[in-house]
Design a protein around this motif. Structure first.
Motif, short mmCIF file in Angstrom:
data_model
loop_
_atom_site.label_atom_id
_atom_site.label_comp_id
_atom_site.label_asym_id
_atom_site.label_seq_id
_atom_site.Cartn_x
_atom_site.Cartn_y
_atom_site.Cartn_z
N ILE A 1 0.93 -1.04 0.03
CA ILE A 1 0.01 -0.13 0.09
C ILE A 1 0.87 1.24 0.00
CG2 ILE A 1 -1.90 1.14 1.41
CD1 ILE A 1 -2.72 -1.38 2.58
N TRP A 2 0.80 2.29 -0.93
CA TRP A 2 1.54 3.33 -1.07
C TRP A 2 0.82 4.63 -0.77
CZ3 TRP A 2 6.12 2.03 -3.37
CH2 TRP A 2 6.41 0.96 -4.04
N ASN A 3 1.54 5.42 -0.02
CA ASN A 3 0.93 6.81 0.14
C ASN A 3 1.14 7.54 -1.24
OD1 ASN A 3 0.73 9.61 0.99
ND2 ASN A 3 0.99 8.89 3.02
N TYR A 4 -0.02 7.93 -1.83
CA TYR A 4 -0.15 8.58 -2.94
C TYR A 4 0.79 10.06 -3.11
CZ TYR A 4 -1.87 11.13 -7.22
OH TYR A 4 -2.12 11.79 -8.22
N GLU A 5 0.28 10.73 -2.19
CA GLU A 5 1.03 12.31 -2.20
C GLU A 5 2.69 12.28 -1.94
OE1 GLU A 5 -0.05 15.12 -2.70
OE2 GLU A 5 -2.23 14.17 -3.05
N THR A 6 3.27 11.16 -1.23
CA THR A 6 4.53 11.02 -0.90
C THR A 6 5.26 10.21 -1.64
OG1 THR A 6 4.27 9.55 0.88
CG2 THR A 6 4.11 11.83 1.73
N ASN A 7 4.62 9.28 -2.29
CA ASN A 7 5.28 8.32 -3.02
C ASN A 7 5.87 7.16 -2.10
OD1 ASN A 7 4.62 9.55 -5.14
ND2 ASN A 7 6.74 10.08 -5.87
N ASP A 8 5.57 7.14 -0.95
CA ASP A 8 6.37 6.20 0.09
C ASP A 8 5.48 5.03 0.23
OD1 ASP A 8 8.33 8.13 0.56
OD2 ASP A 8 7.31 8.87 2.31
N ILE A 9 6.14 3.89 0.79
CA ILE A 9 5.36 2.99 0.96
C ILE A 9 4.60 3.00 2.37
CG2 ILE A 9 5.98 0.43 1.55
CD1 ILE A 9 7.89 0.02 -0.32
N TYR A 10 3.43 2.73 2.46
CA TYR A 10 2.54 2.93 3.74
C TYR A 10 2.69 1.50 4.57
CZ TYR A 10 -1.54 3.36 6.56
OH TYR A 10 -2.34 3.28 7.59
N CYS A 11 2.80 0.71 3.87
CA CYS A 11 2.84 -0.78 4.35
C CYS A 11 3.03 -1.75 3.42
CB CYS A 11 1.85 -1.25 5.44
SG CYS A 11 0.20 -1.40 4.69
N ARG A 12 4.00 -2.91 3.74
CA ARG A 12 4.08 -3.88 2.84
C ARG A 12 3.52 -5.23 3.80
NH1 ARG A 12 8.14 -5.22 -1.15
NH2 ARG A 12 9.22 -3.40 -0.45
N LEU A 13 2.67 -6.00 2.84
CA LEU A 13 2.05 -7.18 3.56
C LEU A 13 2.30 -8.34 2.61
CD1 LEU A 13 -1.54 -5.09 3.66
CD2 LEU A 13 0.05 -5.29 5.48
N SER A 14 2.32 -9.49 3.45
CA SER A 14 2.73 -10.81 2.80
C SER A 14 1.84 -11.94 3.36
CB SER A 14 4.05 -10.80 2.70
OG SER A 14 4.56 -11.96 2.02
N LEU A 15 1.15 -12.39 2.45
CA LEU A 15 0.39 -13.64 2.92
C LEU A 15 0.16 -14.91 1.77
CD1 LEU A 15 -2.71 -13.18 5.44
CD2 LEU A 15 -0.72 -14.64 5.82
N HIS A 16 -0.03 -14.13 0.65
CA HIS A 16 -0.55 -14.82 -0.53
C HIS A 16 0.83 -15.56 -1.26
CE1 HIS A 16 -4.56 -13.63 -0.56
NE2 HIS A 16 -4.05 -12.32 -0.76
N LYS A 17 0.54 -16.92 -1.82
CA LYS A 17 1.50 -17.55 -2.24
C LYS A 17 1.74 -17.38 -3.78
CE LYS A 17 0.64 -21.47 0.88
NZ LYS A 17 -0.11 -22.91 0.90
N VAL A 18 2.89 -17.13 -4.22
CA VAL A 18 3.23 -16.98 -5.84
C VAL A 18 2.54 -15.82 -6.45
CG1 VAL A 18 3.26 -18.17 -7.92
CG2 VAL A 18 3.44 -19.68 -5.76
N LYS A 19 1.44 -15.60 -6.28
CA LYS A 19 0.72 -14.15 -7.03
C LYS A 19 -0.29 -13.61 -6.21
CE LYS A 19 -1.11 -13.20 -11.41
NZ LYS A 19 -1.80 -13.63 -12.73
N VAL A 20 -0.49 -12.41 -6.20
CA VAL A 20 -1.55 -11.66 -5.92
C VAL A 20 -2.43 -11.30 -7.18
CG1 VAL A 20 -2.62 -9.67 -4.74
CG2 VAL A 20 -0.34 -10.68 -4.14
#
Length: 616
Positions: free
Chosen positions: A93-112
C-alpha cells in the motif's frame, strides 16, 4: 566489486520511462483527482500527469506487478506482485502524495491476483492466484490482516476478480471459473461469510466485476462474451446478454457509467457502450492492432475514458462522439536493440519481435511491422537514408526511415538467422553475423545487393559486430568464447581473442587502439587491437551476464547494462563505476549514449525503454 569505489558511486537520474504492461487486467487506472493515470511496468508503478506527461515512480516490488487498486479517496494505491514458486508474494500500500510505502503485506503464495479497497478506505481486499486461492481482508489503519478464507469451493475453478460494494465496507463480491459469491465481513468475530449466487443451469467464467452505484446489482464480464446481471441482496441471477452477437474472444474489461450504461472491452479489440438493463449496443468501435482490451478507466463522470490494451497501447476516448486517439505505445515483447542515427540525438530506433520503431523523445514517430518474425539487431546507414535490420528468418531488410517502406531485402543472408549487423561509414557495405557463426560482407545499393565474402571461423552464433572507423577492419563477438578482428580488404583474420565466456558485446575505443568486451562471465575486459593481448579485467556485475555496452564518443566513459537490471557508468581510464541507475525490472539487453552525450537510453526484456540523464 573489483576496484569500483562503491562508496563514491552516485545515482543516475531517470528522465522518463516508455512502456506499459498491458497484460495486467484492469492495470490502467485514473486517479480520483482526474489529473493522473496510474499503470504498471515490470516491478514499477508509474504515476503520470495526463497533461504534462511528467512521471513519478513507485519502486518497491521485487518482481512484476500483477494487479492495482486505488482507494476511493485517492489517498492510497495498492499493488500486488507475482513471485517464484514456493515464495510469498508481497502487496504494497503506497501513500499517493509522498510516493512512500505505507505498508508491505505478505500472505499470498506466488501471486496476488486482484485487489480492491472498501468504500471508506477501512479495508483492502486481496485475492491470491491459482497457487493460493484465498481472499484476505486487511485493516488499512492497523496494517495487518483481519481474516481470510478460500475464495471458492473445491469443486469450482479458479477465482479471477474481486469488487467491493460502493457504500458498505462489509460487502464484497468475487468471481471466477464457475464461482460467483457475495461475501459479508463480520468484523467482531473476524470472519468472512460467503453466499454462492444462484445461477441455475448457467455456467460461466467471470473475468471482471462491477457493482452498480446504489449496490443493487453487480455486473460480470465473461469469457463467453456476454454480461451477467446479479442481485447483490438476494444473490440471485437476474439477466444476461447479449443473447446474440456475443463479443468475440470474451469480455476482458468492464466499466459502469453514471447514465446506467456500461463500457465493455473485448478480446478482439472491440470497445462498446451498452445499456445496463438490456445489454443492447449503443455504440461500438474496434481498434485494429490493439489486441485484447485489458483496462477501461473512467475520468470523472465519463466524458472521457482511457483504454489499455494487451499490446502495450493506451488510448483516450471521447465519450460523446466515441472517437479515440492513441496517447502512448511501446513494445510488448523484449526489446533487442537500440540505435541512434549518426550525429542525431533527438531520434532513436528500437527493435523487437514483429517490429522496428522510431522514437522522438517518448513519442513513436514510425512503426515498421513484420509479423511473426523477430528483429535481433538494427543500424542506421550513416547518410540516414535507410535502417538496416537483422531478422531471425535469415533475411537482412533495409527500410526507408521516413515512410518505413521496404527499401530492399537480402534473402537467405544466413541460414540460422541474422543475429548481428553493422554498416560501414561509406554506406556501401554491410557486415552481418549469423546463428551459424559466419561473418559476411555485402556490397549494397538501392538496386543490387551482393555478397562480397563470407568468413567462417566462429563456432557459435555471432552476438555483436563493430566496424572500425577507418572501414578497413571489423570485430565480431561470438558465443563460442572468441572475438575476431577481420581485415575488410583481404577478408582474413587479423587477430583473435579467447576467453572463458559467451561474449555479448565488443566495442572499439574511439582512440582505435583498444577493445573492450563483456559477456556471461560478468567481467569487463580491455584488449590491445594489434596483438590481442588482455590489458585489464574487472568484475562488471555481481550477478548475471553483461548484455549491453556503449562508449562515449570522447572515450572517457562507458556504460554497461546487465541481467542484474543495473545501469553502470564507468570511468574508462580508472575502470571504476561512477554512477548506477536503478529502474529496470527486466534483464537489460542493450543501451546507448546519444551522440551529444546528454542522455543514455536502455532497453530490456519487459518491453521497457528508459531514458537517463548522462551525468557528465
Amino acid at each position: 566489486m573489483a576496484g569500483d569505489g562503491e562508496s563514491d558511486v552516485q545515482m543516475l537520474e531517470l528522465k522518463s520511462i516508455i512502456g506499459f504492461n498491458g497484460k495486467v487486467f484492469a492495470g490502467l487506472k485514473v486517479h480520483p483527482d482526474r489529473q493522473h493515470i496510474i499503470y504498471p511496468l515490470g516491478n514499477v508503478v508509474i504515476i503520470e500527469d495526463i497533461q504534462t506527461k511528467k512521471q513519478r515512480y513507485l519502486n518497491g516490488h521485487t518482481n512484476d506487478v500483477s494487479c492495482l487498486a486505488i482507494s476511493k479517496s485517492g489517498k492510497y494505491i495498492a499493488s500486488g506482485q507475482v513471485t517464484h514458486m514456493g515464495f510469498k508474494a508481497d502487496l504494497i500500500i503506497w501513500n499517493y502524495e509522498t510516493n512512500d510505502i505505507y505498508c508491505r503485506l505478505s500472505l499470498h503464495k506466488v501471486k496476488v491476483q486482484s485487489l480492491a479497497f472498501s468504500p471508506n478506505d477501512l479495508y483492502l481486499l486481496s485475492l491470491g492466484g491459482q497457487d493460493d486461492g484465498s481472499v484476505v481482508i486487511w485493516d488499512v489503519k492497523a496494517k495487518q490482516s483481519i481474516c481470510g478464507s478460500q475464495a471458492a469451493l473445491k469443486s469450482a475453478g479458479m477465482t479471477y476478480c474481486v469488487a467491493y460494494s460502493n457504500s458498505n465496507d462489509n460487502i464484497f463480491v468475487t468471481g471466477g471459473n464457475r464461482t460467483l459469491r457475495v461475501w459479508e465481513l463480520d468484523r467482531g468475530n473476524r470472519k468472512i461469510r460467503p453466499t454462492d449466487c444462484t445461477m441455475g443451469q448457467l455456467k460461466r467464467v467471470v473475468t471482471s466485476i462491477e457493482v452498480s452505484e446504489k449496490d443493487e446489482f453487480f455486473y460480470c464480464g465473461t469469457t463467453s462474451g456476454d454480461v451477467l446481471k446479479v442481485s447483490v441482496e438476494k444473490q440471485l441471477f437476474r439477466h444476461y446478454g447479449p443473447a446474440k452477437n456475443k463479443y468475440s474472444k470474451g469480455i476482458t474489461a468492464l466499466a459502469l457509467v453514471k447514465t446506467d450504461e456500461m463500457l465493455v472491452g473485448a478480446g478482439d479489440g472491440t470497445v462498446a457502450l451498452i445499456k445496463g438493463d438490456t445489454f443492447k449496443k449503443v455504440k461500438s468501435v474496434k481498434i485494429g492492432d490493439a489486441g485484447a482490451i485489458t483496462s477501461i478507466a473512467l475520468r470523472g463522470n465519463g466524458h472521457q475514458f482511457f483504454v489499455g490494451t494487451e499490446n502495450a497501447q493506451t488510448y483516450r476516448f471521447n465519450f460523446a462522439e466515441f472517437t479515440y486517439n492513441l496517447i502512448s505505445t511501446c513494445h510488448s515483447d523484449p526489446v533487442n536493440d537500440i540505435v541512434f542515427p549518426f550525429g542525431s540525438s533527438d531520434l532513436f530506433a528500437t527493435c523487437s519481435e514483429n517490429d522496428i520503431r522510431v522514437w522522438h523523445g517518448s513519442k513513436e514517430m514510425l512503426r515498421i511491422s513484420v509479423p511473426n518474425i523477430t528483429c535481433h539487431a538494427i543500424d542506421f546507414m550513416r547518410d540516414g537514408r535507410s535502417i538496416i535490420s537483422a531478422w531471425n528468418d535469415g533475411k537482412i531488410r533495409a527500410f526507408l526511415p521516413e515512410s518505413g517502406r521496404l527499401h530492399y531485402c537480402i534473402e537467405d543472408a544466413h541460414n540460422k538467422g541474422v543475429t548481428a549487423i553493422a554498416a560501414t561509414s561509406d554506406c556501401k557495405r554491410i557486415v552481418s553475423g549469423g546463428g551459424e557463426g559466419q561473418v559476411r560482407v555485402w556490397m549494397v545499393g538501392s538496386k543490387s545487393q551482393k555478397m562480397v565474402d563470407a568468413m567462417k571461423e566462429h563456432k557459435g552464433s555471432v552476438s555483436c559486430i563493430k566496424v572500425h572507423k577507418n572501414d578497413t577492419e571489423c570485430i565480431s563477438a561470438s558465443t563460442d568464447g572468441t572475438c575476431i578482428i577481420w581485415d575488410l580488404i583481404r577478408f582474413v583474420r587479423n587477430q583473435v581473442i579467447f576467453a572463458n565466456t559467451l561474449f555479448k558485446c565488443v566495442f572499439y575505443h574511439p582512440g582505435g587502439m583498444q577493445l573492450i568486451t563483456s559477456g556471461t562471465d560478468r567481467k569487463i575486459a580491455y584488449w590491445g587491437c594489434i596483438d590481442g593481448a588482455q590489458i585489464r579485467e574487472v568484475e562488471g556485475s555481481k550477478s548475471g551476464s553483461i548484455n549491453g555496452m556503449d562508449i562515449a564518443s570522447d572515450g572517457k566513459y562507458f556504460v554497461t547494462g546487465s541481467k542484474d537490471r543495473l545501469i553502470k557508468v564507468w570511468d574508462y581510464k580508472e575502470a571504476e563505476v561512477t554512477h548506477v541507475g536503478i529502474g529496470h525490472s527486466g534483464f537489460i539487453n542493450r543501451l546507448k549514449i546519444c551522440p551529444n552525450q546528454k542522455i543514455i537510453v536502455s532497453v530490456s526484456d519487459d518491453g521497457a525503454i528508459l531514458c537517463w540523464d548522462y551525468p557528465f
